[in-house]
Scaffold this motif. Sequence first.
Motif, short mmCIF file in Angstrom:
data_model
loop_
_atom_site.label_atom_id
_atom_site.label_comp_id
_atom_site.label_asym_id
_atom_site.label_seq_id
_atom_site.Cartn_x
_atom_site.Cartn_y
_atom_site.Cartn_z
N ILE A 1 0.83 -1.20 0.00
CA ILE A 1 0.00 0.00 0.00
C ILE A 1 0.87 1.26 0.00
CG2 ILE A 1 -1.71 1.29 1.30
CD1 ILE A 1 -2.79 -1.18 -0.10
N PHE A 2 1.92 1.27 0.82
CA PHE A 2 2.80 2.43 0.89
C PHE A 2 3.53 2.64 -0.44
CE2 PHE A 2 2.85 1.12 5.50
CZ PHE A 2 1.98 2.11 5.90
N PHE A 3 4.02 1.56 -1.02
CA PHE A 3 4.75 1.70 -2.27
C PHE A 3 3.82 2.10 -3.42
CE2 PHE A 3 8.12 -1.06 -0.33
CZ PHE A 3 9.14 -0.15 -0.47
N LEU A 4 2.59 1.60 -3.41
CA LEU A 4 1.63 2.02 -4.43
C LEU A 4 1.37 3.52 -4.35
CD1 LEU A 4 -1.08 -0.80 -4.57
CD2 LEU A 4 0.35 0.02 -6.46
N ALA A 5 1.24 4.03 -3.14
CA ALA A 5 1.05 5.47 -2.97
C ALA A 5 2.26 6.25 -3.48
CB ALA A 5 0.78 5.80 -1.50
N GLY A 6 3.46 5.75 -3.19
CA GLY A 6 4.66 6.42 -3.69
C GLY A 6 4.79 6.36 -5.19
N LEU A 7 4.45 5.23 -5.79
CA LEU A 7 4.54 5.09 -7.25
C LEU A 7 3.56 6.01 -7.96
CD1 LEU A 7 4.85 1.20 -7.53
CD2 LEU A 7 6.64 2.87 -8.06
N GLN A 8 2.38 6.18 -7.41
CA GLN A 8 1.39 7.02 -8.06
C GLN A 8 1.69 8.51 -7.94
OE1 GLN A 8 -2.33 5.72 -6.35
NE2 GLN A 8 -2.22 3.70 -7.34
#
Length: 336
Positions: free
Chosen positions: A217-224
């Motif tokens: 979830i954290f990495f998805l937020a960073g990627l977006q």
Amino acid sequence: MALEEGEDRGDRRFTTAARDLLGGTRERLGSGGDGDAIMGYLFCLPNVAVFSLFLLGPVLYAFWISFQQWSILQNSGTWVGLSNYAEVLTPLPVTAEGLNLVVFTDPSANLFWWSLKTTLVYAIGTVPLQIYGGLAVALMLDTRVRFKKAYRAAYFMPVMLSGAASAVMWRWFLSADGVVNNLLPTFLEHNWAGNPSYALGGVMLMAIWGGIGSNMIFFLAGLQNIPQELYEAARIDGASAWHRFRHVTWPNLGNTNLFVIVMAVISAFQVFGIALVFSEGGPYYATTTTVLLIYQRAFEEGKMGVGAAMAFILFLIIFAFSYYQYRHHQSGEIEY
């Protein structure tokens, strides 16, 4: 007349001094003429008060208890100074005669150092897989794939389960007559949850299973939050998928990496619930982590002072790591 003029000058000097004092106070508080900063401080005041009353206050109280032989039933104690810390730390792993590594290999020598070693092994075995596993899943789900929402829900499902429920489920999976042994050949069957050589591995497997989803979830937020223009420019320059990840994705995930690493390590050093429910620290102290040992000393044996001393030693270890990461990581946000 002269007396009245002197009084007027005195009043003006007092008014000017008061105005200068008020202006200097506003500057120190970062307040403009409209008082926005003061309003901000007033809005933060309830949170600060609640934090001080329910978090900071108990922490300071526990620090005071760590210097006493405390009775939780009588709610009183006897001052013993550093005796609790000495009881926790001795024998030391390093003495005047040299290394004393037996404290890490024999739980009867010093259970605190043994539990700290167990916690460190747990952290080394789980944190990298949680982080890189979460990053890999996030990269996969950040692309155009079918049933993306279903995959995200499936990977995040372990996070929504309580630690106790997960531990009970995995203990059933890894028991002598559990699901895992039913799927393995006879010569590979073990009592994974009841064998000292494999019990910690079972707890680590459970933590990896649950940690990948939360980090995803954290990495998805960073990627977006990474601008797509950077990827388009990299493609125009002929950058391969690896080079786009190496020179675009990874540098722009700097703040996310810092947060995920620090939180994963803190969570690993504070592991408690799954170790308690999975095997209660056994067999033969194989899954006795530091926080579990603190719980046993303080609440099962009634040694609140010793438990508080262990807690603050663990706090110093976690704080030192977090401060090191903060000082040596490029934590500044990238602006475009």
